[in-house]
Design an enzyme around this catalytic site. Structure first.
Site, PDB file in Angstrom:
ATOM      1  N   LYS A  61       0.815  -1.208   0.000  1.00  0.00           N
ATOM      2  CA  LYS A  61       0.000   0.000   0.000  1.00  0.00           C
ATOM      3  C   LYS A  61       0.855   1.267   0.000  1.00  0.00           C
ATOM      4  O   LYS A  61       0.517   2.246  -0.662  1.00  0.00           O
ATOM      5  CB  LYS A  61      -0.947  -0.002   1.200  1.00  0.00           C
ATOM      6  CG  LYS A  61      -2.018  -1.069   1.141  1.00  0.00           C
ATOM      7  CD  LYS A  61      -3.065  -0.901   2.222  1.00  0.00           C
ATOM      8  CE  LYS A  61      -3.939   0.298   1.947  1.00  0.00           C
ATOM      9  NZ  LYS A  61      -4.718   0.178   0.705  1.00  0.00           N
ATOM     10  N   THR A  92     -14.544   5.621   2.274  1.00  0.00           N
ATOM     11  CA  THR A  92     -14.844   5.165   0.925  1.00  0.00           C
ATOM     12  C   THR A  92     -15.971   4.142   0.984  1.00  0.00           C
ATOM     13  O   THR A  92     -16.017   3.293   1.873  1.00  0.00           O
ATOM     14  CB  THR A  92     -13.605   4.569   0.248  1.00  0.00           C
ATOM     15  OG1 THR A  92     -13.105   3.477   1.038  1.00  0.00           O
ATOM     16  CG2 THR A  92     -12.504   5.623   0.117  1.00  0.00           C
ATOM     17  N   ASP A 112     -10.204  -4.056 -12.231  1.00  0.00           N
ATOM     18  CA  ASP A 112      -9.429  -4.491 -11.064  1.00  0.00           C
ATOM     19  C   ASP A 112      -9.508  -3.387 -10.016  1.00  0.00           C
ATOM     20  O   ASP A 112      -9.190  -2.238 -10.300  1.00  0.00           O
ATOM     21  CB  ASP A 112      -7.977  -4.732 -11.486  1.00  0.00           C
ATOM     22  CG  ASP A 112      -7.121  -5.373 -10.410  1.00  0.00           C
ATOM     23  OD1 ASP A 112      -7.539  -5.364  -9.240  1.00  0.00           O
ATOM     24  OD2 ASP A 112      -6.042  -5.878 -10.742  1.00  0.00           O
ATOM     25  N   ASP A 144      -5.654   3.056  -3.020  1.00  0.00           N
ATOM     26  CA  ASP A 144      -4.384   3.756  -2.843  1.00  0.00           C
ATOM     27  C   ASP A 144      -4.323   5.016  -3.695  1.00  0.00           C
ATOM     28  O   ASP A 144      -3.802   6.050  -3.260  1.00  0.00           O
ATOM     29  CB  ASP A 144      -3.223   2.823  -3.183  1.00  0.00           C
ATOM     30  CG  ASP A 144      -3.122   1.666  -2.207  1.00  0.00           C
ATOM     31  OD1 ASP A 144      -3.452   1.855  -1.029  1.00  0.00           O
ATOM     32  OD2 ASP A 144      -2.728   0.561  -2.619  1.00  0.00           O
ATOM     33  N   ALA A 156      -8.715   4.468 -11.846  1.00  0.00           N
ATOM     34  CA  ALA A 156      -7.829   3.370 -11.456  1.00  0.00           C
ATOM     35  C   ALA A 156      -8.461   2.003 -11.682  1.00  0.00           C
ATOM     36  O   ALA A 156      -7.782   1.060 -12.105  1.00  0.00           O
ATOM     37  CB  ALA A 156      -7.422   3.532  -9.994  1.00  0.00           C
ATOM     38  N   GLY A 176      -3.955  -4.304 -12.201  1.00  0.00           N
ATOM     39  CA  GLY A 176      -2.760  -4.103 -11.399  1.00  0.00           C
ATOM     40  C   GLY A 176      -2.932  -3.056 -10.326  1.00  0.00           C
ATOM     41  O   GLY A 176      -3.879  -2.264 -10.319  1.00  0.00           O
TER      42      GLY A 176
END
Length: 280
Positions: free
Chosen positions: A42, A196, A223, A229, A259, A264
């Protein structure tokens, strides 16, 4: 370069990812489709996200002297992250084992290894304009770093665990998902708390009161591993730059949505200004 200097203190891992149609039930064996080895942790993911968002970024942590450690250092350097604060230690580089299903959901197990020996002193940590931490390194180390820091301090309370009240009190920004919020049962007493909500977006609190809520754009999810992050890095930088809290939260949700459309833990990102809502 940005006018914000970001230092990330935290984990650096070798990621081992298995893609499969669905998650196994307890005691069940299912077949996997592919197995990939890559870069993660992270802390390192947030450092790469900060750099890709346009911030001048340094990483502080530890890796082993094994080949995995060298791969992680090279990857951080290639992403534009300053690695002078990364220590080589006599322990195996941390490893994260992840399962990712066809819906983009994931289950992750982390073996910390060298991350337990992350260095906690130095000018980089003390003088950072923005310091971002997580909980994949020992909590006492995070607490020590936070206490000595002089700039904007952001804590991503992941994975979920109890943390000292003094650490919470130091937070200018505390970021959690719903599971972590339930486990921690706390807010940042004098700063912002962001929660979140997955596909429902995120909310931002101040003094325990909700001050902003942002929806998550509807996108095709590939993904979800790198999304949290990226969100943390974006929100910390935006708030440290003095953006209006609602604008900062909306931009961070847009970064997270960007993202999840890439595989990945370290998706490609635009400079942060690209995500500023046009209505601002």
């Amino acid at each position: 370069m940005s006018d914000v200097d970001v230092v990330v203190f935290g984990s650096i891992n070798e990621d081992v990812t298995v893609h499969l149609a669905r998650m196994p039930e307890a005691g069940e064996t299912v077949g996997g489709r592919t197995l990939q080895t890559g870069c993660g942790g992270k802390g390192a993911n947030q450092a790469v996200a900060a750099a890709r968002l346009g911030a001048r970024t340094a990483m502080v942590g530890s890796v082993g002297t094994d080949p995995a450690g060298r791969r992680q250092l090279d990857a951080l350097h290639d992403a534009g992250v300053d690695t002078t604060g990364v220590r080589l230690v006599g322990a195996a580089t941390g490893t994260a084992l992840a399962l990712v299903d066809d819906d983009g959901e994931n289950r992750i197990v982390v073996v910390p290894g060298a991350n337990e020996l992350a260095p906690t002193n130095g000018d980089l940590l003390r003088d950072a304009a923005v310091l971002i931490c997580q909980l994949e390194v020992p909590v006492p180390a995070v607490a020590a770093v936070a206490a000595a820091a002089s700039g904007f301090f952001a804590l991503n309370a992941a994975p979920a665990m109890a943390v000292p009240s003094a650490l919470l009190a130091r937070c200018d920004l505390l970021v959690m998902n719903e599971t972590e919020r339930d486990a921690l049962g706390a807010i940042a007493p004098s700063g912002y708390t962001a929660v979140t909500l997955g596909a429902a977006g995120a909310l931002l609190l101040r003094d325990g009161r909700e001050i902003a809520r942002a929806a998550a754009p509807r996108v095709e999810v590939v993904d979800t591993i790198g999304a949290g992050d990226a969100f943390v890095a974006a929100l910390a930088i935006a708030l440290a730059r003095g953006w209006d809290p609602r604008t900062a939260l909306e931009a961070a949700c847009l970064v997270g949505a960007d993202a999840v459309q890439h595989p990945g833990a370290r998706p490609p990102l635009h400079p942060l200004e690209h995500y500023r809502p046009s209505s601002d």
